[in-house]
Design an enzyme around this catalytic site. Sequence first.
Site: not given
Length: 218
Positions: A51-55
């Site tokens: 999923g989102c790499f920020w997470c």
Amino acid sequence: MNKLLLMVLTAMLFSCNNNAQVNPKQQDIINAEPIEVAMQNGKAKAYFASGCFWCVEAVYESVKGVDESISGYAGGQTKNPTYESSNTGRTGHAEAVEVIYDPEVVNFETLLDVYFSSQNPTQVNGQGPDNGSQYRSIIFYQNAEQKALISKKIKALEAELGKKVAAEVYPFQKFWKAEGYHQNYERLNPDNSYIQNVSIPRLNKFKRKMPGILKANH
């Protein structure tokens, strides 16, 4: 009507030809021999997409033994991917992280446990509200031992859940570091609405599952 039918058939043919050009390149990546990244200063590297790499970056940076987690792109056939090109879903890449860790403190198997504990393992092509091939789950292996361990973990999890695990398994080839403003995004942008509503809840959910491996300041 005949003209319309001809247009539809032409469009389908173009689509099929276009897929035929892309799919073999992607298949070559899946079939490639893995590249093993050498340790530096006693530190190893592992690569995950979820999923989102920020997470994902924030999750791994909360784990004891992880020095740093870097956001980027991996798994695709396109050279020099960018955030904008990745978001088209046409590069073959997924948003990924490079995890730099001390194998004397945390091993690859534990990093796999972190991976599965910090996501919905059955969600295809995304996590939470983020959907598309650029958000798909991929675990990258660097040698036969890692590949066998990944397979073992997936089989056990599928037996436990009674469902198919969505994560793809790729031989590691190359990691492309994302643009600077993506790095440490959750920590540097705590008031961002996405961070507040998606990233932080996902991180906190993971922390509740694996409290014993968290850094003291987390």
